[in-house]
Design a protein around this motif. Structure first.
Motif, PDB file in Angstrom:
ATOM      1  N   LEU A 479       0.852  -1.179   0.000  1.00 16.28           N
ATOM      2  CA  LEU A 479       0.000   0.000   0.000  1.00 16.28           C
ATOM      3  C   LEU A 479       0.889   1.231   0.000  1.00 16.28           C
ATOM      4  CD1 LEU A 479      -2.913  -0.805   2.451  1.00 16.28           C
ATOM      5  CD2 LEU A 479      -3.085  -0.284   0.020  1.00 16.28           C
ATOM      6  N   GLY A 480       0.595   2.180  -0.867  1.00 17.77           N
ATOM      7  CA  GLY A 480       1.400   3.396  -0.893  1.00 17.77           C
ATOM      8  C   GLY A 480       1.339   4.061  -2.243  1.00 17.77           C
ATOM      9  N   THR A 481       1.986   5.197  -2.320  1.00 15.55           N
ATOM     10  CA  THR A 481       1.946   5.992  -3.534  1.00 15.55           C
ATOM     11  C   THR A 481       2.861   5.380  -4.591  1.00 15.55           C
ATOM     12  OG1 THR A 481       2.098   8.260  -4.349  1.00 15.55           O
ATOM     13  CG2 THR A 481       3.763   7.597  -2.768  1.00 15.55           C
ATOM     14  N   TYR A 482       2.311   5.128  -5.786  1.00  6.59           N
ATOM     15  CA  TYR A 482       3.066   4.542  -6.896  1.00  6.59           C
ATOM     16  C   TYR A 482       3.799   3.280  -6.454  1.00  6.59           C
ATOM     17  CZ  TYR A 482       2.095   9.245  -8.483  1.00  6.59           C
ATOM     18  OH  TYR A 482       1.456  10.420  -8.789  1.00  6.59           O
ATOM     19  N   ALA A 483       3.081   2.390  -5.783  1.00  7.73           N
ATOM     20  CA  ALA A 483       3.706   1.184  -5.229  1.00  7.73           C
ATOM     21  C   ALA A 483       4.254   0.298  -6.342  1.00  7.73           C
ATOM     22  CB  ALA A 483       2.686   0.404  -4.401  1.00  7.73           C
ATOM     23  N   LEU A 484       5.406  -0.303  -6.064  1.00  8.84           N
ATOM     24  CA  LEU A 484       6.034  -1.208  -7.022  1.00  8.84           C
ATOM     25  C   LEU A 484       5.183  -2.462  -7.201  1.00  8.84           C
ATOM     26  CD1 LEU A 484       9.770  -1.113  -5.882  1.00  8.84           C
ATOM     27  CD2 LEU A 484       8.889  -0.379  -8.108  1.00  8.84           C
ATOM     28  N   LEU A 485       5.039  -2.891  -8.436  1.00  7.76           N
ATOM     29  CA  LEU A 485       4.451  -4.190  -8.708  1.00  7.76           C
ATOM     30  C   LEU A 485       5.525  -5.247  -8.451  1.00  7.76           C
ATOM     31  CD1 LEU A 485       1.936  -5.696  -9.768  1.00  7.76           C
ATOM     32  CD2 LEU A 485       2.955  -5.546 -12.051  1.00  7.76           C
ATOM     33  N   VAL A 486       5.174  -6.263  -7.677  1.00  9.08           N
ATOM     34  CA  VAL A 486       6.135  -7.268  -7.235  1.00  9.08           C
ATOM     35  C   VAL A 486       5.684  -8.640  -7.717  1.00  9.08           C
ATOM     36  CG1 VAL A 486       7.310  -8.281  -5.248  1.00  9.08           C
ATOM     37  CG2 VAL A 486       6.578  -5.883  -5.174  1.00  9.08           C
ATOM     38  N   GLY A 487       6.566  -9.369  -8.411  1.00 14.32           N
ATOM     39  CA  GLY A 487       6.282 -10.722  -8.864  1.00 14.32           C
ATOM     40  C   GLY A 487       7.020 -11.747  -8.023  1.00 14.32           C
ATOM     41  N   ILE A 488       6.306 -12.781  -7.569  1.00 18.73           N
ATOM     42  CA  ILE A 488       6.866 -13.823  -6.713  1.00 18.73           C
ATOM     43  C   ILE A 488       6.600 -15.170  -7.375  1.00 18.73           C
ATOM     44  CG2 ILE A 488       6.899 -14.764  -4.364  1.00 18.73           C
ATOM     45  CD1 ILE A 488       5.341 -12.232  -3.523  1.00 18.73           C
ATOM     46  N   PRO A 489       7.571 -16.110  -7.369  1.00 15.35           N
ATOM     47  CA  PRO A 489       7.338 -17.398  -8.003  1.00 15.35           C
ATOM     48  C   PRO A 489       6.225 -18.195  -7.323  1.00 15.35           C
ATOM     49  CG  PRO A 489       9.593 -17.238  -7.135  1.00 15.35           C
ATOM     50  CD  PRO A 489       8.893 -15.989  -6.765  1.00 15.35           C
ATOM     51  N   GLY A 490       5.463 -18.919  -8.138  1.00 13.38           N
ATOM     52  CA  GLY A 490       4.422 -19.783  -7.615  1.00 13.38           C
ATOM     53  C   GLY A 490       3.085 -19.075  -7.482  1.00 13.38           C
ATOM     54  N   GLU A 491       2.021 -19.857  -7.429  1.00 17.13           N
ATOM     55  CA  GLU A 491       0.673 -19.305  -7.242  1.00 17.13           C
ATOM     56  C   GLU A 491       0.308 -19.408  -5.771  1.00 17.13           C
ATOM     57  OE1 GLU A 491      -2.203 -20.866  -9.916  1.00 17.13           O
ATOM     58  OE2 GLU A 491      -1.263 -19.919 -11.675  1.00 17.13           O
ATOM     59  N   ARG A 492       0.366 -18.282  -5.098  1.00 13.91           N
ATOM     60  CA  ARG A 492       0.138 -18.224  -3.654  1.00 13.91           C
ATOM     61  C   ARG A 492      -1.280 -17.738  -3.359  1.00 13.91           C
ATOM     62  NH1 ARG A 492       5.427 -18.296  -1.485  1.00 13.91           N
ATOM     63  NH2 ARG A 492       6.930 -18.258  -3.201  1.00 13.91           N
ATOM     64  N   GLU A 493      -1.691 -17.943  -2.132  1.00 15.66           N
ATOM     65  CA  GLU A 493      -3.015 -17.519  -1.725  1.00 15.66           C
ATOM     66  C   GLU A 493      -3.152 -16.008  -1.853  1.00 15.66           C
ATOM     67  OE1 GLU A 493      -5.806 -17.455   2.316  1.00 15.66           O
ATOM     68  OE2 GLU A 493      -3.921 -18.586   2.286  1.00 15.66           O
TER      69      GLU A 493
END
Length: 574
Positions: A479-493
């Motif tokens: 949460l925040g201004t212009y927050a970075l999009l973050v990619g993580i391996p695997g399909e998590r909940e």
């Protein structure tokens, strides 16, 4: 006349994006909150006010019954700057019109939609003012229209702007409506208004149509924050203003004392604060009032939460475009403003304040406050050289060792009432192909290396909210201004938060692994993402598990892996 105590009100949030106001989820704008407060102040019981987002109505058609049954249906929305959105999809004109046809009671539409509507919410478009078949289009403040409609028994209203006394009442009384937002309470950030309007008159901008800034008092803003926190909100952005540095002053000169009272008051009102960010900061204020600006930036950086961004409206580094469009700063002046924010705000948690820019490759958190740059294309006077001027400016920032949190490049939207109405989208459309290739160059040559400077490998991003799956990965944002999009391996909940340590970079996004990483339970894909590991080494790590120390894992790896494990220790260490 309808008795206010018997009026049922339904508010639909179609989302807003203005030069100094944002309300696409996870943000909730001021408009639905103020409209709800105005209705209650006029006599409507709180339990008679229903709030839905446009995405809720798309997903559950039964909720449209609340639009049908309402005595007063209020639509708020409008995009006066184009963007790409992850958390929600702004309402398109046909959807807004369909809601008007659905409503059986009185319908009123307001917000930035009053400035005009295009065929779609994108750049290089021209707009025109339309009522989209609503009974009323509020040509001033929609919250004032709601108050007057309810107070007058739904028989009509005169367009007018609310004053700050009304606003302060409505802001506090409408805070309850956030509990009806689908992202409440954990993944919701409230956009806060400190002022609106602007003393300057850039050719394309709708913000001056609100007039000169009229500042709310620190006590009033803090009281609204306090009310929102009583309803579960812990995340806030001071985004509804043209220039945070000018807050509490004469509209141009900074007032550090007012900033200290504002920020200190928010911290005191919400001891369990999750996010405190801002949006707009005018670089001309820094160049005109350097010492007071520097003091104001220090105050902000000492009270905010990390990863904050001060958006700078450079708009164009081309002197010809600057002259023809009443732009405020030259490229060199903007570069000096970038230096000041880097120095006063670009330090990281754990470091001494006012010691930026912190470009330490071993940093483990985002800087407290960095500038962002807005560049607008399609303005009068734009030429091929304009694109070269802009690229040169961005390269100068990078070569000087400074940091930008983000670079926003867009094509102009032309609205009635601005000087751009005469130019329209002609220039933007003529330069569309040039714009596309230039944007790709900036993303590759500036954004990626700049992102690595801002968030070196191992930087920890706490509380990344997981939003969607794509190509076997899970994507989320803080949460925040212009927050970075973050990619993580695997399909998590989805719908939960994880801490993430950064491992790699896209143009405007990062990849990462959960932090701290449990090497004895990590997947092959997670291990491969660690710096210096790769596919073969990751396979060897899997085969040789379990480990008792980081040193065992890092043997033969030309990178510091200790940053990805809590306190430099792998699970199982003594």
């Amino acid at each position: 006349m309808k008795d206010p105590a018997e009026i049922e009100v339904t508010i639909v949030d179609g989302y807003v994006d203005e030069p100094a106001h944002f309300g696409v989820p996870p943000y909730v704008s001021t408009y639905p909150r103020f409209a709800a407060g105005a209705a209650v102040d006029a006599g409507v019981p709180r339990e008679s006010v229903t709030y839905h987002t446009i995405d809720e109505l798309r997903e559950d058609g039964h909720k449209k019954r609340d639009v049908v049954d309402a005595d007063l249906f209020v639509y708020v929305g409008g995009m006066t700057v184009p963007g790409n959105y992850v958390g929600g999809t702004p309402a398109e004109p046909d959807e807004v019109r369909e809601l008007a046809w659905t409503a059986e009671g009185t319908s009123v539409m307001g917000g930035p939609v009053r400035f005009g509507v295009g065929e779609s919410n994108e750049g290089a478009t021209e707009t025109e003012r339309q009522n989209l078949d609503y009974d009323f289009l509020a040509l001033a403040d929609v919250e004032a229209a709601v108050y007057d409609l309810v107070h007058g028994g739904l028989e009509g209203f005169e367009d007018r702007y609310r004053d700050n006394a009304e606003l302060d009442r409505w802001a506090a009384k409408g805070a309850f409506v956030v509990e009806q937002h689908p992202d409440h309470p954990d993944y919701l950030i409230a956009e806060m208004e400190t002022s609106r309007g602007c003393p300057y008159r850039c050719s394309f901008c709708t913000e001056p149509m609100y007039g000169d800034p009229a500042f709310r008092t620190p006590d009033a803003v803090v009281a609204e924050v306090d009310a929102l926190s009583d309803h579960g909100v812990r995340h806030f952005r001071l985004g509804r203003q043209a220039d945070i540095l000018a807050y509490g002053g004469d509209g141009e000169a900074p007032n550090p004392d007012a900033l200290r009272e504002l920020y200190g008051g928010i911290r005191e009102a919400v001891p369990n604060l999750g996010t405190l960010h801002l949006d707009n900061m005018n670089p001309v204020t820094i160049t005109e009032y350097p010492e007071k600006s520097r003091e104001g930036i220090r105050i902000i950086a000492e009270h905010n939460t990390p990863g904050d961004t001060a958006a700078f409206g450079l708009e164009s580094a081309d002197p010809l475009v600057q002259e023809k469009n009443n732009l405020l700063v030259t490229a060199e002046e903007c570069l000096e403003a970038v230096r000041v924010v880097n120095e006063a705000g670009g330090w990281r948690p754990g470091e001494e304040p006012d010691t930026g820019p912190s470009v330490d490759p071993d940093a483990d958190r985002l800087p407290k406050l960095l500038p962002g740059i807005n560049l607008v294309h399609g303005l009068e006077g734009e030429r091929r050289e304009t694109f070269e001027h802009n690229k040169r400016f961005l390269q100068d920032v990078y070569d000087e060792g400074l940091m930008l949190r983000r670079i926003n490049i867009r094509q102009v939207m032309a609205f009635e009432g601005t000087e751009m109405a005469e130019t329209g989208a002609e220039v933007a459309n003529d330069h569309k192909q040039l714009f596309k290739s230039y944007k790709e160059e900036v993303r590759e040559e500036i954004d990626r290396p700049m992102l690595k400077r801002v968030a070196p490998p191992g930087t920890v991003l706490p509380n990344v909210y997981l939003e969607y799956h794509q190509d076997g990965r899970t994507f989320g944002r803080q949460l925040g201004t212009y927050a970075l999009l973050v990619g993580i391996p695997g399909e998590r909940e989805l719908g939960r938060t994880v801490d993430v340590a950064v491992t790699d970079y896209g143009f405007r996004s990062v990849s990462g692994v959960p932090y701290p990483l449990d090497v004895n339970a990590a997947s092959m894909d997670e291990l491969r993402m660690l710096p210096g590991v790769g596919k073969q080494r990751a396979g060897n790590i899997l085969v040789d598990r379990p480990y008792d120390s980081v040193e065992e894992v890092a043997d033969g790896v030309d990178a510091d892996l200790s940053r990805f494990f809590e306190a430099g220790r792998a699970p199982g260490a003594d």
